[in-house]
Scaffold this motif. Sequence first.
Motif, mmCIF file in Angstrom:
data_model
loop_
_atom_site.group_PDB
_atom_site.id
_atom_site.type_symbol
_atom_site.label_atom_id
_atom_site.label_comp_id
_atom_site.label_asym_id
_atom_site.label_seq_id
_atom_site.Cartn_x
_atom_site.Cartn_y
_atom_site.Cartn_z
ATOM 1 N N THR A 45 64.616 22.001 58.135
ATOM 2 C CA THR A 45 65.423 21.023 58.862
ATOM 3 C C THR A 45 66.101 21.645 60.074
ATOM 4 O O THR A 45 66.180 21.035 61.136
ATOM 5 N N MET A 58 70.417 6.011 61.538
ATOM 6 C CA MET A 58 70.079 7.276 60.891
ATOM 7 C C MET A 58 69.007 7.976 61.715
ATOM 8 O O MET A 58 68.154 7.327 62.328
ATOM 9 N N ASP A 111 65.203 14.256 61.357
ATOM 10 C CA ASP A 111 66.436 14.984 61.059
ATOM 11 C C ASP A 111 66.343 16.469 61.373
ATOM 12 O O ASP A 111 67.250 17.236 61.073
ATOM 13 N N TYR A 163 76.381 19.042 57.684
ATOM 14 C CA TYR A 163 75.188 18.197 57.863
ATOM 15 C C TYR A 163 74.241 18.333 56.674
ATOM 16 O O TYR A 163 73.755 17.330 56.129
ATOM 17 N N MET A 164 74.004 19.566 56.258
ATOM 18 C CA MET A 164 73.086 19.783 55.152
ATOM 19 C C MET A 164 73.645 19.210 53.850
ATOM 20 O O MET A 164 72.933 18.551 53.079
ATOM 21 N N SER A 204 75.837 16.785 53.457
ATOM 22 C CA SER A 204 75.880 15.318 53.493
ATOM 23 C C SER A 204 74.498 14.719 53.242
ATOM 24 O O SER A 204 74.383 13.646 52.641
ATOM 25 N N GLN A 205 73.462 15.403 53.665
ATOM 26 C CA GLN A 205 72.104 14.917 53.370
ATOM 27 C C GLN A 205 71.826 14.943 51.869
ATOM 28 O O GLN A 205 71.268 13.987 51.321
ATOM 29 N N HIS A 206 72.214 16.035 51.224
ATOM 30 C CA HIS A 206 72.026 16.121 49.763
ATOM 31 C C HIS A 206 72.824 15.035 49.052
ATOM 32 O O HIS A 206 72.328 14.386 48.115
ATOM 33 N N ARG A 260 71.152 11.568 49.432
ATOM 34 C CA ARG A 260 69.959 11.398 48.593
ATOM 35 C C ARG A 260 70.342 11.135 47.137
ATOM 36 O O ARG A 260 69.753 10.272 46.469
ATOM 37 N N GLU A 311 75.982 7.894 54.198
ATOM 38 C CA GLU A 311 75.019 7.772 55.293
ATOM 39 C C GLU A 311 75.729 7.890 56.637
ATOM 40 O O GLU A 311 75.202 8.468 57.589
ATOM 41 N N VAL A 365 76.251 11.564 57.207
ATOM 42 C CA VAL A 365 75.038 12.243 57.680
ATOM 43 C C VAL A 365 74.894 12.074 59.186
ATOM 44 O O VAL A 365 74.681 13.045 59.939
#
Length: 491
Positions: free
Chosen positions: A37, A265, A269, A387-388, A390-392, A395, A443, A446
């Motif tokens: 990413t 979004m 990414d 950022y990383m 918030s992505q986890h 999901r 979201e 992110v």
Amino acid sequence: MLGLMVSVFAAGCSVGPDYAEPVIEVEASWLESGGDTLAGESWSDVAWWDQFDDPVLNRLVEMACAQNLDLKIAGLRVLEARARRGISAGAFYPQTQQLSGSYSRHRASEEVSNRLMDTRYDDFGLHADVAWELDFWGRFRRGLEAEDAALDASVFNYDAVLVSLISEVAIAYIDMRSFEQRLVHAHENLKIQQQTYALTDVLFRNGEGNELDVQQAISRMADTESLGPRLESARRSAFYRLCLLLGRNPVDLTELLVQSEGIPMPADDRVVLGFPAELVRRRPDIRVAERAAAAQSARIGVAESALYPHFSLNGSIGFGADDVKNLFSESAFTGSIGPSFRWDILNYSRIRNAVRVEDARFEQLVVHYQNTVLRAVSEVESSVAAYMMSQHTARSLAQSVSASARAVELALSQYRAGEVDFIRVLDTQSFLASQQDSLAASERDVAVNLVTLQKALGGGWQIREEQPFVDPTTRRRMAERTDWGDLLESE
């Protein structure tokens, strides 16, 4: 010979330190790593907001760059810095260039004057005076050096305002869409809860349920309904913040903002981080800090030049007569030319302390530059981590929402069949509403963390290259009011 002397004195030397860019060590790579990413390859100048693939966001950024008032002020400061540099450059020419004229009518005392002379007479005069202080110690050269650096700093400050503006527009837009999405979830959950209330009410009236279930359904429904006004208030606040950033009245944006729905979004990414050393050359606030230090270094030389004598060439020509008809005759001519110097020999304590003041200010700006670099690196590292993570989180919450929606269906089905009590239904519906709201907020995180990361990387200012710092309407208004020469065109 005189011309040679002028050349030598004009060239002179420059006292004070010669500027060298402050040195600060940065790591070769980033501490935070995001696998595929986040890429550590060389950074390229791109419009990072294109990652969202949202035409409304693109249009908002375009409008903000054209109309934001803070950005306009930053652009006008560039013009101010250009004019200030022109003032400094003018110091290389004779500092005094004056043309003066006079007329006076005189009457002398007959008691003290010669009885044979006329006691009433006129006096006409026309004079041109020139004084040129030679830049022997580099005072004017150091002053121009400082203004050159200040001009660069004004340009980089414009870039810093632009970077901040674009990120603020994107965040305000994301916030507005986030609150809209949360409102949608609140309305959907309210409909589910209204249906549940209707079911409990029917069962109670038919003697198959109890009033407790009805009252709990009403309580849950009212609680969800109360969320709407709070979310709508926050949505409107984000909307008005966006209008301010765009320098527009709210009514002008309503039609544009209904063209898109949902939280924007990133379509891709993947983020190119570049390398820490590139950050020093890319982030405008770092470049502003460096140029500020360069300007202050030159000011040390300006202050130090006061320790030495100042050499000047002075000249004057003129005409004087008691009758205007004879003013320009050969006999009415007068003139003088010659060198001079002045030296503040009894003020060394004051002058030396003035030099020390400028030196201390320079050292402060060096430390400020180093701190700006370290803060920039820290901001990138923190933004990468946020950022990383918030992505986890997003999901995981997406999976939770999917499972919660299924749990609500099963709970209602089993409640109708009498297999579970109403508390189970309320719990599943409450958890679904909570998780949907959390997912929308996640979201949003992110998207906002991606914007924050791009801001920390210093991207976005490149779109102003080869563009005027001041819009055409303002330039035309300024040109009509004041003679700006070519300063308005040379952008």
